[in-house]
Structures are given as structure tokens and as C-alpha cells.
Enzyme design. Structure first.
Site, PDB file in Angstrom:
ATOM      1  N   LYS A   1      -0.175   3.478   2.337  1.00 37.73           N
ATOM      2  CA  LYS A   1      -0.820   2.450   3.160  1.00 37.73           C
ATOM      3  C   LYS A   1      -1.046   1.150   2.390  1.00 37.73           C
ATOM      4  O   LYS A   1      -1.375   0.128   2.976  1.00 37.73           O
ATOM      5  CB  LYS A   1      -2.140   2.969   3.720  1.00 37.73           C
ATOM      6  CG  LYS A   1      -1.941   4.090   4.730  1.00 37.73           C
ATOM      7  CD  LYS A   1      -3.242   4.556   5.330  1.00 37.73           C
ATOM      8  CE  LYS A   1      -3.027   5.634   6.366  1.00 37.73           C
ATOM      9  NZ  LYS A   1      -2.646   6.935   5.750  1.00 37.73           N
TER      10      LYS A   1
HETATM   11  C1  LIG Z   1      -1.927   7.854   6.601  1.00 36.01           C
HETATM   12  C2  LIG Z   1      -1.214   8.970   5.930  1.00 36.01           C
HETATM   13  C3  LIG Z   1      -0.223   9.747   6.571  1.00 36.01           C
HETATM   14  C4  LIG Z   1       0.124   9.551   8.026  1.00 36.01           C
HETATM   15  O1  LIG Z   1       0.757   8.323   8.282  1.00 36.01           O
HETATM   16  P1  LIG Z   1       0.825   7.753   9.772  1.00 36.01           P
HETATM   17  O2  LIG Z   1       1.402   6.404   9.659  1.00 36.01           O
HETATM   18  O3  LIG Z   1      -0.611   7.722  10.262  1.00 36.01           O
HETATM   19  O4  LIG Z   1       1.649   8.694  10.570  1.00 36.01           O
HETATM   20  C5  LIG Z   1       0.438  10.726   5.842  1.00 36.01           C
HETATM   21  N1  LIG Z   1       0.126  10.970   4.558  1.00 36.01           N
HETATM   22  C6  LIG Z   1      -0.817  10.269   3.904  1.00 36.01           C
HETATM   23  C7  LIG Z   1      -1.121  10.600   2.491  1.00 36.01           C
HETATM   24  C8  LIG Z   1      -1.516   9.240   4.544  1.00 36.01           C
HETATM   25  O5  LIG Z   1      -2.474   8.562   3.892  1.00 36.01           O
END
Ligand SMILES: *Cc1c(COP(=O)(O)O)cnc(C)c1O
Length: 443
Positions: free
Chosen positions: A107
Site C-alpha cells: 500500500k
Molecule cells: C491490503 C492488503 C491486501 C489486500 O489488498 P486489496 O487491494 O485490498 O485487495 C493483501 N495483503 C496485504 C498484506 C495487504 O496489506
């Protein structure tokens, strides 16, 4: 570029409005009106290009109408201060490691890009006299990515609301030790209480007169679109290895923002053969693929907690992407989706088993999220196909679980250690909106 709402009942928005508002007036998600194909020559040249240059070209395809070339290049270069390598795990399975950013989670890219873009917009609009306040509720990862993405960005103050005692110590220190323009608010409640405090704040007229509020939610176009960079880069690296002819991309998914950006990449002409959305026990999308019915439900807690989502917000975008001219023919849309995307869903026991099996067979340490992706490829790759799964977080972010499952003691990267040595600072808050509001009114 104009952005329309997936609910079709709100006026189209320009980029600035889509980014600052996040959600359209009709509570739909913003979609770009057109998705331009990238030139074939660019796709062919990618293996010789750097991650940053690939990303700049992709960004320019989306944001080029609205942002000067030089500024966009600065935003992209500044966002991608780290690499996302593709690592061979075994045979025809590769990990796309998205965890080399400041908070070791994928993210980071979206959060940083959004912060840089917002700063650019504020400067251009000359509205620097009023601070923009970003409110974000988090159950762990989002708060740290947003806080670090916006850290030190002038003109912006971030309030991270998190549930007391409900985020891991490592996650907590990633947004409570920063200081500067980041304020951590420890709410005496659960994640949903944090979320509803944020929602109430956005709807409160008096508060909105007092201060400029915005969200850095994952549905924001500035946060989810830049994730497409990963997939172009992964393709380029696999192409350079001569392994990209039948590429299968597998994305561990929760809110489906990450995979959605990959699908946008595909619409831009990225030659991925097919996609797999890997879920944990929260199998709403998996069920949708099988039955054609979307039935959201309350999420259940799992080992891969960043994917504990019972009503994935980007589902609406995926449906919209595969509807003909925005008109929804459910059967045709479902058919289009299932011809490109398949699914998988795994229990905690299966996640543990996969982590152990992969570690003993290959030595590669999966985190619980990546484990879902790895297993889905292992179970479904066909002869001739090569699979890439996203490793969405560094295993050290889930150190206690990973150590326990694998019986090892994994190293904590220096960057993470540095957070843990900082001093925790947070504001204690009740889950009562009146308290939160009077706190914000003093700011
Ligand atoms: C946010 C997250 C996900 C999921 O991603 P999305 O875009 O919400 O589908 C998977 N793994 C980790 C470690 C995350 O932080």
C-alpha cells in the site's frame, strides 16, 4: 480526464475532485471515462526500461491530461524510491515482492503517490493557506502506509484512527512514532468504531466549515491506479527472462484494489493471459465467480487479516469494467469476468500448511497473504504457463505468526526496527463522535 461514478447518478468529476472527495455523491466509485491503450512499441520496449520509466509512461496514460509532464515525472520518481523485484520461488512460480517500501507493504506506493499528487494540486490551486486534513481509519496496514506516505508533506495533516489493543505492536509503531504532521488517535473501540467516527466527521457540517477534510481511503483513484505500475514492471522483468508468453498473475485480495489495478493494466494492453484472485476464508468473490451471485457478508478473522473483507469495495469497479457501455447484463458480465479471472479461497489451516510446505521445499518464507497466492498458482497452473503471485507484505510484519508456524526466528529489517525504537505518541479517544468532534474543533 473525467471520472464517472459506478452508480451512474453523480455528475462526472475532474481528477482533483475525484481525489479530494474519494467517493462520488451517489456513493459510487470513480472510474476514468476512457482507458487508453498503450502503444505496442512501449510494451515491447519495457524489458529494457527501468521501473520508474515504465511507471511514468503508465501514469502519463491516466494522469497526463491533468498534470504537467515534469511534475508527473517527479511524482512518480519520488513515489518509487524502492524496487519491486520478481523472485523465483520454484519451477514456474515467481514472487512479485511488493514489500520493499517504507512500511514493507504494497500500500506504500498508492499512499505515497496520492500524497505527492495532493501536494501538487494544492500548490497549483494556490489553496495552501488552508491545511488539508486527511482522516483515515485503520485496522493496521493502511494507517502505516498512509501516515508514511504523507509524512512531512507540507499543507497536509493526517489523523490515523486505530482501535486500542487491536493492531499488532509492529503495525502500531509505524504510525504512532512519526510525529510531524501525523497524529495517531487511539480509539477505545473496534475498527468499525474508527470507521464510523471518520464517516460522521465527513458528514458533519460544522466540522467541514471549520476545517478542510479528505480521506485517503483505498478506493481513491489516486491510491489504487498507481498499483498498476507493479504489473507492467513484473511483465517487463518476466519478459526479459523469456517467461512472459503465458503469464498468469495471482493477486491475494481483500478489498480488490490491487487486482483491480492489474485489470486496468490489462485493459491498457498489458499481455497477461489470465488472473487469479486468491482469498482467505472470506470467499465472497470466489463464490461470485462460481455462482454469478454477489452476496456480501460479515468478515471473519483470519491469519491473513489484511484480506478480512466481507464486502470488497472495488467489486463495483470490476463489474463496471466488464459491463458493455456501462449497461449491466449480469450474465454477460459474469461470463467476461470468469473467462479472464479465476478464484481460490483458503482456510487458516491451508495457509499454515502452504507456508510450511513452501519453506521446507524452497526455503522461501511466505507471509500469510502471499501464501494464498502461492497456493493458488501451485494448484492451478497449466502446462506452459508461468505464474507470478504478489507477496503483499514482508513476513516480518507478521513475525509472531510466521515464527510460530515455521518454527524459525526471522530477522526484522532495519527499517522496521527503527520504527520500533521510536517513542509512541497518541491521543486517547472514546468512540463517541461528540468527543472526536470537539477534539477536531480545537485543531
Ligand atoms: C491490503 C492488503 C491486501 C489486500 O489488498 P486489496 O487491494 O485490498 O485487495 C493483501 N495483503 C496485504 C498484506 C495487504 O496489506
Amino acid at each position: 480526464m473525467k471520472y464517472y461514478s459506478t452508480n451512474g447518478k453523480a455528475p462526472v468529476a475532474d481528477l482533483e475532485k475525484a481525489v479530494v472527495k474519494g467517493l462520488a455523491e451517489d456513493r459510487g466509485l470513480y472510474m476514468p471515462e476512457t482507458i487508453h491503450h498503450l502503444p505496442k512499441a512501449f510494451i515491447a520496449d519495457m524489458p529494457d526500461m527501468s521501473f520508474r520509466d515504465i511507471a511514468y509512461n503508465v501514469a502519463s496514460n491516466f494522469f497526463g491530461d491533468d498534470i504537467d509532464e515534469d511534475a508527473l515525472q517527479d511524482i512518480v520518481y519520488d513515489t518509487l524510491s524502492f524496487d519491486c523485484p520478481v523472485v523465483k520461488v520454484k519451477d514456474n512460480i515467481y514472487a512479485l515482492e511488493l514489500f520493499h517500501g517504507p512500511t514493507l507493504a504494497f500500500k506504500d506506493v498508492g499512499a505515497r503517490f496520492m500524497a505527492r499528487l495532493l501536494r501538487y494540486m494544492l500548490r497549483k490551486g494556490g489553496a495552501t493557506d488552508q491545511t488539508v486534513n486527511v482522516l483515515v481509519a485503520t485496522s493496521g496496514d493502511t494507517g502505516s502506509a498512509v501516515a508514511n506516505g504523507f509524512l512531512g508533506v507540507e499543507g497536509i495533516h493526517v489523523y490515523v484512527l486505530y482501535p486500542k489493543g487491536k493492531v499488532s505492536p509492529i503495525q502500531e509503531c509505524q504510525f504512532t512514532t512519526l510525529g510531524q504532521n501525523i497524529t495517531a488517535i487511539e480509539v477505545d473501540g473496534v475498527f468499525d468504531d474508527c470507521q464510523s467516527l471518520v464517516k460522521s466527521a465527513f458528514m458533519d457540517e460544522e466540522l467541514n466549515r471549520h476545517m478542510k477534510l479528505t480521506s485517503a481511503n483505498s478506493i481513491n483513484v489516486a491510491r489504487f491506479l498507481p498499483q498498476a505500475f507493479y504489473y507492467f514492471n513484473a511483465y517487463a522483468r518476466m519478459k526479459a527472462l523469456g517467461k512472459a508468453d503465458e503469464l498468469v498473475m495471482c493477486v491475494p485480495s481483500g478489498n480488490f484494489g490491487n487486482i483491480c489495478s492489474a485489470l486496468f493494466g490489462h485493459e491498457m494492453g498489458l499481455p497477461i493471459k489470465r488472473f487469479i484472485a486468491a482469498n482467505n476464508a472470506n470467499d465472497i468473490f470466489y463464490k461470485y465467480l462460481q455462482t454469478g451471485k454477489y452476496e456480501p457478508k460479515a468478515s471473519v478473522q483470519t491469519l491473513a487479516n489484511a484480506m478480512d473483507v466481507g464486502d470488497p469495495s472495488n467489486f463495483a469497479r470490476i463489474i463496471n469494467l466488464y459491463s458493455e457501455n456501462g449497461k449491466l447484463d449480469e450474465t454477460a458480465t459474469h461470463k467476461r469476468i470468469t473467462s479472464l479471472i479465476s478464484g481460490a479461497a483458503y482456510s487458516d489451516d491451508q495457509i499454515r500448511e502452504t507456508m510450511r510446505q513452501c519453506f521446507s521445499e524452497t526455503g522461501y518464507v511466505l507471509d500469510p497473504h502471499g501464501a494464498c497466492g502461492y497456493r493458488a498458482l501451485q494448484e492451478s497452473l497449466r502446462p506452459g504457463e508461468v505464474g507470478v503471485f504478489c507477496e503483499t507484505a514482508h513476513p516480518a510484519k507478521f513475525k509472531e505468526k510466521v515464527d510460530q508456524i515455521l518454527g524459525i526466528d526471522i530477522d526484522i529489517p532495519t527499517r522496521l526496527r527503527a520504527f520500533m525504537e521510536g517513542e509512541k505518541q497518541s491521543v486517547a479517544m472514546s468512540k463517541d463522535f461528540a468527543d472526536f468532534k470537539s477534539y477536531l474543533l480545537t485543531r
